[in-house]
Scaffold this motif. Structure first.
Motif, mmCIF file in Angstrom:
data_model
loop_
_atom_site.group_PDB
_atom_site.id
_atom_site.type_symbol
_atom_site.label_atom_id
_atom_site.label_comp_id
_atom_site.label_asym_id
_atom_site.label_seq_id
_atom_site.Cartn_x
_atom_site.Cartn_y
_atom_site.Cartn_z
ATOM 1 N N GLU A 122 2.338 1.541 -3.536
ATOM 2 C CA GLU A 122 1.428 2.350 -4.426
ATOM 3 C C GLU A 122 1.225 3.591 -4.250
ATOM 4 O O GLU A 122 1.043 4.497 -5.233
ATOM 5 N N ARG A 123 1.179 4.059 -3.078
ATOM 6 C CA ARG A 123 1.033 5.591 -2.683
ATOM 7 C C ARG A 123 2.339 6.342 -3.395
ATOM 8 O O ARG A 123 2.038 7.433 -3.843
ATOM 9 N N ALA A 156 0.742 -1.122 -0.079
ATOM 10 C CA ALA A 156 0.125 -0.046 0.067
ATOM 11 C C ALA A 156 1.025 1.280 -0.026
ATOM 12 O O ALA A 156 0.439 2.182 -0.796
ATOM 13 N N THR A 157 1.868 1.181 0.972
ATOM 14 C CA THR A 157 2.689 2.342 0.980
ATOM 15 C C THR A 157 3.556 2.502 -0.497
ATOM 16 O O THR A 157 3.645 3.741 -0.939
ATOM 17 N N LYS A 165 1.974 11.581 -9.949
ATOM 18 C CA LYS A 165 1.206 12.874 -10.208
ATOM 19 C C LYS A 165 2.229 14.185 -10.375
ATOM 20 O O LYS A 165 1.911 15.007 -11.158
ATOM 21 N N ASP A 201 1.874 6.425 -7.033
ATOM 22 C CA ASP A 201 1.057 7.456 -7.522
ATOM 23 C C ASP A 201 1.469 9.112 -7.347
ATOM 24 O O ASP A 201 1.153 9.692 -8.302
ATOM 25 N N GLY A 202 2.188 9.138 -6.032
ATOM 26 C CA GLY A 202 2.583 10.469 -5.743
ATOM 27 C C GLY A 202 3.602 10.939 -7.040
ATOM 28 O O GLY A 202 3.552 12.221 -7.288
#
Length: 142
Positions: A120-121, A117-118, A128, A124-125
């Protein structure tokens, strides 16, 4: 290579000769003979492959003694830009001189699943922040 002393280059070349076959280092020797010895534990295959790609600057599927010495020199004494270039090459799995979401995800997955999960974040960051430049980024933007 100029940043290494003659004795250091000689030691690196001797180590390469013990690992290499006919003046080249294949992926398996790079992983088991070099990375695992440096890290002191088995390196995950995907991560070893990414690091191998960073050293294999000619994209031949093997690392020459020159590529090995140069890669080692960058790791030990490289400028920040040289180290960034090596890191960029490690991330750039498809060798198209651009980092895409696929490149970043592949490298992140090579680091392991312990914090999916970390990871993937973080991906994504990163994407972006790069999205203003399009779907991928070149070395200059990196």
């Amino acid at each position: 290579v100029k940043r290494l002393g003659a004795l250091e280059v000689l030691r690196i070349e001797e180590g390469f000769e013990r690992l290499g076959v006919r003046g080249e280092l294949r992926r398996s020797e790079f992983r088991t003979g070099f990375l695992n010895a440096v890290v002191g534990a088995p390196v995950p295959e995907d991560l070893a492959e990414a690091l191998f790609s960073g050293f294999d600057t000619s994209s031949t599927g093997t690392v020459t003694v020159h590529e090995f010495v140069c890669g080692f020199a960058v790791l030990r004494h490289g400028t920040p830009e040289e180290k960034l270039r090596l890191l960029f090459n490690v991330y750039d799995a498809d060798r198209d001189q651009r980092l895409s979401d696929r490149d970043l995800k592949r490298f992140a997955q090579a680091l392991g699943d312990s914090r999916a999960a970390t990871r993937e974040r973080a991906i994504d960051g990163a994407l972006k922040s790069l999205s203003a430049e399009g779907a991928s980024v070149n070395f200059k933007r990196f």
